[in-house]
Design a protein around this motif. Structure first.
Motif, short mmCIF file in Angstrom:
data_model
loop_
_atom_site.label_atom_id
_atom_site.label_comp_id
_atom_site.label_asym_id
_atom_site.label_seq_id
_atom_site.Cartn_x
_atom_site.Cartn_y
_atom_site.Cartn_z
N GLY A 159 0.79 -1.22 0.00
CA GLY A 159 0.00 0.00 0.00
C GLY A 159 0.82 1.27 0.00
N ILE A 160 2.09 1.18 -0.40
CA ILE A 160 2.98 2.34 -0.46
C ILE A 160 3.63 2.39 -1.83
CG2 ILE A 160 5.09 3.41 0.46
CD1 ILE A 160 4.49 2.15 3.13
N SER A 161 3.63 3.56 -2.46
CA SER A 161 4.34 3.74 -3.72
C SER A 161 5.75 4.25 -3.45
CB SER A 161 3.59 4.75 -4.62
OG SER A 161 2.32 4.24 -4.98
N LEU A 162 6.70 3.83 -4.26
CA LEU A 162 8.07 4.30 -4.10
C LEU A 162 8.15 5.79 -4.41
CD1 LEU A 162 10.00 1.37 -5.82
CD2 LEU A 162 9.68 1.75 -3.37
N ARG A 163 8.99 6.50 -3.66
CA ARG A 163 9.12 7.95 -3.85
C ARG A 163 9.95 8.30 -5.08
NH1 ARG A 163 9.67 7.40 1.81
NH2 ARG A 163 11.95 7.34 1.65
N ARG A 164 10.86 7.39 -5.45
CA ARG A 164 11.73 7.67 -6.60
C ARG A 164 11.81 6.44 -7.49
NH1 ARG A 164 14.54 10.35 -2.40
NH2 ARG A 164 15.88 8.56 -1.98
N LYS A 165 12.13 6.69 -8.73
CA LYS A 165 12.27 5.60 -9.70
C LYS A 165 13.54 4.80 -9.40
CE LYS A 165 13.12 6.66 -14.06
NZ LYS A 165 12.90 7.07 -15.47
N PRO A 166 13.46 3.48 -9.31
CA PRO A 166 14.65 2.69 -8.99
C PRO A 166 15.71 2.75 -10.09
CG PRO A 166 12.63 1.42 -8.65
CD PRO A 166 12.25 2.66 -9.39
N LEU A 167 16.96 2.60 -9.66
CA LEU A 167 18.10 2.45 -10.55
C LEU A 167 18.56 1.00 -10.42
CD1 LEU A 167 20.44 3.37 -12.38
CD2 LEU A 167 21.62 4.18 -10.30
#
Length: 540
Positions: free
Chosen positions: A213-221
């Motif tokens: 139920g949580i979206s990541l704050r930044r796009k993964p590398l």
């Protein structure tokens, strides 16, 4: 409530900043032929600079190019005051035995992956800003707020988390940008491996996002490297970002097999799970409680496999994890061990928690959703105590199973487990120990009394996880035999020989074929029998 918390956090941070009397330290990192170069500028003269992150892996890779200065154990020092110096760090792409992050890794001919922690000054003394030089066609990717520099935030997190971030420094053309993630792969990586990692990312991240139920704050590398060194090994590390490096070793990976594919897929899902349980929020018990986030990632990956791949091996997976846990701990409680036991024991504890949740009419991930919600209200940190409170609150039987592994000692406890799990409608049978259990039991018994808390199983040898400057077994010896018996081909013989020595307060000698040195210690405690081999007979 969130607005109030954000304002309060801002006021607290502002107060800390105003009172910050730490020394300013600027570190500028650039590419070098065999790794990276780092230029350090300190705001005033010092005679030593203590770095925040210290690891045995850095030893031998750092070279101070400024005359009169030396580097040892994470400290740069000189007999005379200095305020600038230069370092060249050689990249290493070999296999790392133990839970250490490589300092600099080559990716392709001209790309570098840099672990920024190695360049940060001790938090309590230095206010560090790290920047990366990016000449034409070169880029830095993975920094907390983009750009090419960042200030190391002062934090109460364990020291090995400070500035804990992998940064890519190299040709911009190597980066593959997608809406979901940024991918950078060494050209030597087999296409089938990279395809697996990329194809798994979208459904796996969606599965975790949906259940947590949580979206990541930044796009993964997501970065992948290849080395033809160690035979058939595969390692991966996740840092802040979230950024992950998958490191492939050995030509065996050139061939796509069912086993290789399964290993890649499971490891990828384990690391992707860390985007949430280690970096959306983090465990405040990073060392003693490593089993919580590592075991959590293992179990999340198993559930993702069951859901997305229709994998029906859940029963055999938890059985295997339980047996590995017992073999690693033998007579020790998990609270007194680290390293290898964290993964199988942590996965086993997650299974216990899952059983308890289902007995209470709840889904397993509801426990983690509440745990991460508490972490959000606790500065982004959760703890073993928080997890145990949630897992144990409705089912005393779960409390008993977790305590058996984490708190209790002795080998007799393992024989109690089938009766305890029967209360959760799980049929578990205890059979005589497997041969490898004798190896694990005898090694753990001896190193426990000699500053050891575990070991790593390598290709035909063991690396003992022992403390530094602590008697004959200091320095993490690499061994394959005890009292003349090979631990892989004759584990029962090694057990019997050491058992006899322990009864008479005798010597126990570790050795390794082809190595002249031996390591001898006294054994003055009776040797415990190995744990049983468990068979999980009923899927609840």
């Amino acid at each position: 409530m969130r607005f109030f918390s954000a304002v309060l956090a801002f006021l607290i941070c502002a107060a800390i900043a105003n009172a910050d009397e730490r020394i300013k330290l600027n570190v500028r990192i650039s590419q070098a032929p065999e790794g990276v170069a780092a230029h350090f500028e300190i705001a005033r003269d010092v005679t030593n600079l203590r770095l925040e992150y210290r690891s045995e892996f850095a030893e031998g890779t750092w070279a101070i190019t400024t005359p009169g200065l030396t580097y040892k154990n994470g400290e740069v020092s000189s007999a005379t005051p200095f305020h600038t110096f230069d370092v060249v760090v050689t990249a290493r792409n070999d296999f790392v035995s133990g839970p250490f992050y490589p300092c600099v890794i080559k990716i392709g001919d001209s790309g570098r992956i840099v672990y920024a922690s190695y360049f940060a000054g001790l938090q309590s003394a230095y206010d560090t800003t790290i920047s990366f030089e990016t000449p034409s066609s070169t880029t830095a990717i993975g920094l907390p707020r983009g750009g090419s520099s960042f200030r190391v935030e002062r934090t109460a997190a364990p020291s090995d988390q400070a500035a804990g971030i992998y940064v890519y420094l190299g040709p911009a053309s190597a980066a593959k940008e997608t809406p979901l993630a940024t991918y950078i792969a060494d050209p030597a990586v087999q296409p089938w491996i990279q395809q697996q990692l990329e194809n798994l990312a979208s459904p796996s991240l969606a599965f975790y996002r949906r259940n947590i139920g949580i979206s990541l704050r930044r796009k993964p590398l997501i970065m992948t490297t290849f080395s033809s060194g160690r035979k058939g090994a595969f390692q991966a590390d996740v840092t802040e970002g979230p950024n992950v490096v998958f490191r492939i070793f050995g030509d065996q990976w050139r061939e796509k097999t069912d086993r290789a594919t399964a290993d890649i897929r499971h490891t990828a899902r384990h690391e992707y799970a860390h985007f949430w349980n280690s970096y959306a929020v983090r465990s405040s018990d990073n060392e003693g409680g490593r089993w919580l986030h590592e075991g959590g990632a293992e179990y999340w990956a198993r559930l993702a496999e069951a859901d997305l791949d229709r994998n029906e091996r859940h029963s055999s997976n938890v059985e295997s994890a339980l047996n590995k846990c017992a073999a690693n701990l033998v007579a020790l409680p998990l609270s007194r061990t680290t390293a290898a036991a964290s993964y199988p024991c942590g996965e086993t504890i997650q299974w216990f928690a899952d059983l308890g949740q289902r007995r209470s009419g709840k889904d397993y991930f509801s426990l983690w959703r509440e745990l991460l919600k508490r972490a959000d209200a606790n500065g982004g940190n959760y703890s073993v105590a928080m997890f145990r409170e949630l897992a144990e609150r409705n089912t005393p039987t779960v409390r008993d199973t977790i305590s058996l592994i984490v708190d209790r000692d002795g080998t007799d406890r393992w024989y109690e487990l089938p009766a305890i799990l029967a209360k959760l409608r799980v049929k578990l049978e205890a059979a005589p120990p497997e041969p490898a259990a004798f190896r694990d039991a005898v090694v753990m018994h001896v190193i426990e009394g000699n500053c050891g808390n575990g070991f790593w199983i390598e290709d035909g040898w063991l690396k003992l996880e022992t403390e530094e400057n602590c008697g004959p077994l200091s320095g993490k010896p690499q061994v394959d035999s005890m009292n003349g018996h090979n631990l892989f081909t004759d584990p029962k013989g090694a057990f019997d020989a050491v058992e006899a020595a322990c009864k008479s307060n005798g010597d126990v000698t570790f050795s390794r074929a082809g190595v002249e040195r031996t390591w001898t210690v006294k054994c003055d405690r009776p040797l415990h029998k190995p744990p049983p081999t468990f068979a999980y007979k009923l899927k609840p």
